[in-house]
Design an enzyme around this catalytic site. Structure first.
Site, PDB file in Angstrom:
ATOM      1  N   HIS A 125      43.845  47.742  38.269  1.00 22.69           N
ATOM      2  CA  HIS A 125      43.379  46.388  38.574  1.00 22.69           C
ATOM      3  C   HIS A 125      44.525  45.419  38.307  1.00 22.69           C
ATOM      4  O   HIS A 125      45.187  45.502  37.268  1.00 22.69           O
ATOM      5  CB  HIS A 125      42.178  46.035  37.693  1.00 22.69           C
ATOM      6  CG  HIS A 125      41.733  44.602  37.809  1.00 22.69           C
ATOM      7  ND1 HIS A 125      42.003  43.650  36.857  1.00 22.69           N
ATOM      8  CD2 HIS A 125      41.036  43.966  38.784  1.00 22.69           C
ATOM      9  CE1 HIS A 125      41.490  42.492  37.226  1.00 22.69           C
ATOM     10  NE2 HIS A 125      40.910  42.654  38.394  1.00 22.69           N
ATOM     11  N   HIS A 171      48.605  36.260  40.344  1.00 19.01           N
ATOM     12  CA  HIS A 171      47.190  36.033  40.072  1.00 19.01           C
ATOM     13  C   HIS A 171      46.914  34.555  40.349  1.00 19.01           C
ATOM     14  O   HIS A 171      47.235  33.683  39.539  1.00 19.01           O
ATOM     15  CB  HIS A 171      46.863  36.390  38.620  1.00 19.01           C
ATOM     16  CG  HIS A 171      45.409  36.586  38.371  1.00 19.01           C
ATOM     17  ND1 HIS A 171      44.838  36.544  37.126  1.00 19.01           N
ATOM     18  CD2 HIS A 171      44.377  36.818  39.223  1.00 19.01           C
ATOM     19  CE1 HIS A 171      43.540  36.752  37.215  1.00 19.01           C
ATOM     20  NE2 HIS A 171      43.239  36.919  38.479  1.00 19.01           N
TER      21      HIS A 171
END
Length: 588
Positions: A125, A171
């Site tokens: 992830h 991110h």
């Protein structure tokens, strides 16, 4: 304190001389049974390996090779004949790397010709993050490390750079420092098949304009070339097999959509994402979760998972055909309720993603629907947004419901990640583990596997912990004081379905570098196909938190019976050079 000799150092501290380890009584008795005149031949070792170790297919040549390797390492022993062992050499053989608890040498043992949906897949992830989810750097280093460990699913979040003419991996909406997409692709190309020949799946989270999507298509095709797998049809009834995809890169993402700028995309994305939370998994010990499953968190009716937030936007632009052709495994958006999410379209296999909290909610009343969905389709589970410290959740919640892609933050450590590493030590460490057959059977509702059901005990695992050794050799890595022998104890247990999950521990042995416990444990297993054996060594500390002494996690379904040398790992999962436990495993 054990009776040991010592000498006085210049610093006037006692330096303990580690005594020579004496074999446990069981080992002495077995040596007497399988030897003559205190000598064991290769033929006698072969008989021991077949009758005690359960290696009934071992050949005389393999036994001879084991004897030769043992004698070579024990150079101080008098060599009276080739391929002969005395008690010390036999004991050292049992404690050696040639006698591990899993199949040796490691090799792929499962059927690899089934569709991808029939396998648990080692899944990362936010694979580019070096630390927490809010302010750490993005880098190719964690991607490379993951691939070297056998991770087969790499996630990249694609965003326009500041000038909106190139692609960053970052991110979005956080303080993380970006890394360029082309660097990530090159790192993947170089390291994809170092640990395993089986396919690497790229899950791309796409926040790009159509022109940048076209740029991605060009970069991906030029970087991977013939290694890139492109499906001949937009919809597949079943996914290809890992065997057919050997040494191929497979792209999985949503079909192209309308571009949304960063501010709009991140607005209301996750009500927990800005809260810095110290989760117990950030602690070196992690959390104990073997007794109960994590309690589902309530969801606001308007709350959306970050991946679904983007998926539910309408498509208004002309789609870039080159980009669309890259997508071999399409990620589908969620509509309606749980039953709608888990609808199985017989004409097309698909992938959906659920945040861990959504999975909890889904399995409350629809556990069998989740399992039926995963018979043909891929289910990816990823951490909730409040895990900004990059902690992880209990992967068995996903695995026991058939989820193939349980996505983990690989840059942190703790018990959850130890379980992940343990599961994928199976099948030669290739990153794909065949799911048990009961996940793949169709039948009436009451016949579909449900991990909450009480089942009869299928088999009992008997474990005996004999002795530990090696800390005095690896004291720099284990951080123990060589002048102060530790007070070790072992925690041993099962992680699996809720009814099988339990932890037990040995007595504490004081002041001993080579503790000899010789304690027995039994673990009745209802679902041994999903059970993982957890082993942790701790040093007891009366005034502070107990110190870490090593850990490992082993798939019970591949555990070799007999007396085995179990290597221990550090908190990150790296194997110590010398630290091992001698244990015995028997199934009844």
């Amino acid at each position: 304190m054990s009776k040991q000799t010592y000498r006085v150092c210049w610093c006037f501290r006692r330096r303990f001389k580690v005594r020579e380890t004496e074999p446990p009584a069981d080992i002495k008795e077995l040596f007497c049974r399988y030897s003559e005149n205190d000598i064991m031949t290769a033929e006698q070792l072969q008989r021991f390996m077949a009758e005690v170790q359960g290696d009934d297919k071992v050949t005389k040549e393999e036994a001879e090779a084991a004897v030769d390797a043992t004698i070579k390492e024990l150079k101080h022993l008098p060599i009276f004949h080739r391929r002969l062992l005395n008690l010390e050499a036999f004991f050292r053989y049992l404690m050696s790397d040639y006698n591990p608890p899993l199949p040796f040498p490691p090799k792929v043992m499962h059927d690899m010709d089934a569709p991808l949906a029939h396998y648990f897949i080692y899944t990362g992830h936010n694979s580019y993050l070096t630390g927490n989810q809010i302010s750490s750097d993005c880098s190719v280093v964690p991607i490379i490390e993951s691939l070297k460990r056998g991770v087969r699913v790499i996630e990249l979040d694609m965003w326009p750079n500041s000038t909106k003419d190139d692609i960053d991996i970052v991110h979005g909406g956080t303080l993380t420092a970006p890394v360029k997409l082309n660097k990530c692709l090159e790192a993947i190309k170089t390291h994809a098949f170092v640990a395993s020949e089986y396919p690497v799946i790229l899950t791309l989270e796409d926040h790009l304009t159509p022109d940048l999507q076209a740029k991605v298509a060009k970069m991906v095709t030029e970087t991977f070339g013939d290694v890139l797998y492109c499906s001949e049809s937009e919809a597949m009834i079943d996914f290809p097999s890992p065997e057919s995809l050997k040494k191929r890169i497979v792209v999985s993402t949503k079909p192209p959509k309308e571009y949304l700028d960063t501010a709009k995309s991140m607005k209301g994305n996750d009500e927990d994402s800005v809260k810095m939370k110290t989760a117990s998994e950030d602690d070196p010990w992690g959390v104990e979760f073997s007794d109960t499953l994590e309690k589902p968190m309530p969801l606001d009716k308007d709350h959306k998972d970050e991946e679904f937030h983007y998926e539910e936007e309408s498509v208004k632009h002309n789609l870039e055909p080159e980009y669309k052709q890259l997508i071999a495994i399409q990620a589908k958006k969620l509509k309606g309720g749980v039953k709608d999410w888990l609808h199985d379209d017989p004409t097309a296999a698909k992938r959906i993603s659920l945040r861990e909290t959504r999975l909890d909610k889904a399995i409350e009343n629809h556990a069998t629907d989740v399992i039926k969905f995963t018979q043909r389709n891929l289910l990816r589970v990823f951490p909730k947004g409040s895990r900004v410290d990059s902690s992880n959740y209990n992967p068995l919640i996903g695995w026991t419901h058939g989820a193939q892609m349980v996505a983990f933050n690989m840059q942190t450590h703790g018990r959850s990640l130890w379980l992940m590493q343990g599961m994928f030590r199976a099948n030669g460490g290739c990153g794909y583990v065949k799911k048990p057959d009961f996940f793949l059977k169709n039948g009436p509702e009451d016949k579909i596997f449900d991990p909450k059901n009480t089942l009869p005990v299928k088999k009992t695992l008997k474990v005996k912990i004999y002795i530990g050794d090696g800390w005095h050799l690896d004291f720099k890595e284990t951080h123990f004081d060589i002048y102060s022998p530790p007070d070790f104890y072992v925690k041993v247990g099962i992680a699996g379905v809720q009814a099988d999950s339990v932890m037990k521990k040995t007595k504490i042995l004081q002041d001993d570098w080579t503790p000899k416990w010789e304690e027995d444990f039994e673990f009745p297993l209802m679902v041994p196909e999903l059970a993982l054996l957890r082993v942790e060594v701790h040093e007891y500390d009366m005034t502070e938190k107990d110190d870490f002494g090593g850990q490992t996690c082993l798939p019970v379904f591949e555990l070799r019976s007999g007396i085995r040398a179990v290597p221990l790992h550090d908190q990150k999962g790296d194997k110590y050079k010398s630290v091992k436990l001698l244990m015995r495993f028997d199934f009844v």
